[in-house]
Design an enzyme around this catalytic site. Sequence first.
Site, short mmCIF file in Angstrom:
data_model
loop_
_atom_site.label_atom_id
_atom_site.label_comp_id
_atom_site.label_asym_id
_atom_site.label_seq_id
_atom_site.Cartn_x
_atom_site.Cartn_y
_atom_site.Cartn_z
N ARG A 1 0.77 -1.47 -0.02
CA ARG A 1 -0.09 -0.06 0.16
C ARG A 1 0.90 1.25 0.05
O ARG A 1 0.56 2.19 -0.69
CB ARG A 1 -0.72 0.02 1.17
N TYR B 1 -15.15 -2.93 3.03
CA TYR B 1 -14.75 -2.26 4.06
C TYR B 1 -15.45 -0.83 4.42
O TYR B 1 -15.11 -0.46 5.73
CB TYR B 1 -13.37 -1.99 4.31
N CYS C 1 -25.38 -5.59 -9.10
CA CYS C 1 -26.84 -5.69 -8.26
C CYS C 1 -26.62 -6.16 -7.02
O CYS C 1 -26.66 -7.30 -6.51
CB CYS C 1 -27.71 -6.79 -9.00
N GLU C 2 -26.19 -5.12 -6.35
CA GLU C 2 -25.50 -5.39 -5.08
C GLU C 2 -25.51 -4.04 -4.42
O GLU C 2 -24.80 -3.17 -4.91
CB GLU C 2 -24.20 -5.94 -5.11
C1 LIG Z 1 -0.53 -7.92 2.14
C2 LIG Z 1 0.87 -8.24 2.54
C3 LIG Z 1 1.66 -7.29 2.48
C4 LIG Z 1 1.49 -5.84 2.11
O1 LIG Z 1 0.64 -5.32 2.75
P1 LIG Z 1 0.46 -3.51 2.66
O2 LIG Z 1 -0.89 -3.36 3.74
O3 LIG Z 1 -0.14 -3.50 1.34
O4 LIG Z 1 1.76 -3.21 2.98
C5 LIG Z 1 3.04 -7.67 2.94
N1 LIG Z 1 3.33 -8.90 3.51
C6 LIG Z 1 2.33 -9.83 3.53
C7 LIG Z 1 2.85 -11.03 4.05
C8 LIG Z 1 0.79 -9.39 3.03
O5 LIG Z 1 0.13 -10.53 3.19
#
Ligand SMILES: *Cc1c(COP(=O)(O)O)cnc(C)c1O
Length: 429
Positions: free
Chosen positions: A275, A314, A345-346
Amino acid sequence: MPMSREFQNRLYPHLPEIAAEFGTPFHIYYETEIRATGESLKSEFGWNPGFREFFAVKALPNPSILKIMLEMGFGFDCSSLPEVYMAHQVGAGPDDIMFTSNNTSRHEYESVLANGGCILNLDDISFVSKVPEPFPELICFRYNPGEKRSGGGFIGKPKEAKYGVRHDQIVEAYRLAKNLGAKRFGLHTMIVSNELDFRYFVKTVQMLLALVEKISKELGVQFEFINIGGGIGIPYRPEQEQFNLTGLSRQIEQLFRQFHESHGYTPRLFMESGRYMTGPHGVLVTTAINRMSKYFELVGVDACMSALMRPAVYGAYHQVTVLDGNGQPKDALSNTPLSIVGSLCENWDQFVNQHSANARLLPDIQEGDLVIIHDTGAHGHAMGFQYNGRLRPKELLLCQDGRVVLIRREENIADYLGTLVFEPKVLRL
Ligand SMILES: *Cc1c(COP(=O)(O)O)cnc(C)c1O
């Protein structure tokens, strides 16, 4: 702060032209800022010579994006064979991939090792026996501290999360691996997601270094790396503050320094940001196609939750900007509450739902306006589905040199029908 000023200034004036050329809806990602964020990670953690980011492929699984990551020297966090496959396709080697899977079959381990290889990060003590022979020289376990830590977001409280090796099993897990021939060790954890408070990650490093000390002492081994996982948050709401990366780096550096003083060496620091790396550097661009008045006021756009699930799943907040036909943002807010809906349709299929926690006042939106949904660069397109035959949109990359490149086409009916079997395989009973 969602989309940066720079991204807005770079994109908005050209958006009507881009939309006319490629057609909406699309996600568009901004290479310049993805690189800037990557470089800031490298320079903040430059005090740790072995620092490495393993980009979480699931956040934005597109080879054009992965190539940028590889060019910056990053590796990949993959959790499935297709993700590992894609990483190898862009040129990643076995040391460039952490396979952080959970609930993994023996067959899956065999496949990822046979197809170019990767670093295994085992999610359970019982998986030691699922690893094909010869046992890898380098092995990592994902640790779950249970009651020792709070946590949450999409992951749940550590104690209630399905991930990771229990505290009372962790030494034994490394002992088993060592007995099977492992010689190099890493320790991983990920117990939080979208966390904006850097102190949480400082505590995580503290926890991991203490555990490294304990395991090292009991087994007489050294640790090559600790991996703090992903989970660094981004401010989706305009009033939220940016993550304090410098604060994080400074405090972790202290902890590493103390560790070095006691143990005479420093492990490498790994992270798996998804992210944080790409989230704010992508937006979903849609066109308003219907202005409707029901028991409330709503605007229908030409994308739906197949392009972005987070608001529906979420109740997540994503900032919205509306452009007029000249690419000028409409700043004045209308007093009439509006919802922005897709066509699934949700009823949850709403990007802004005035009956939910992501309600806010919006500018007036007319048919034909471009409606931009911010912060879709991570866990956006990738989470989409084909439910209801509402197919996933295209992806574009706004490159550093000013080109706009189609990096994924939209799905079509042939894709939708592609897995159907018209001459069925039959088992007669
Ligand atoms: C999803 C995930 C990430 C990345 O998470 P972010 O919130 O996008 O930083 C890193 N490591 C593992 C094991 C994950 O499942």
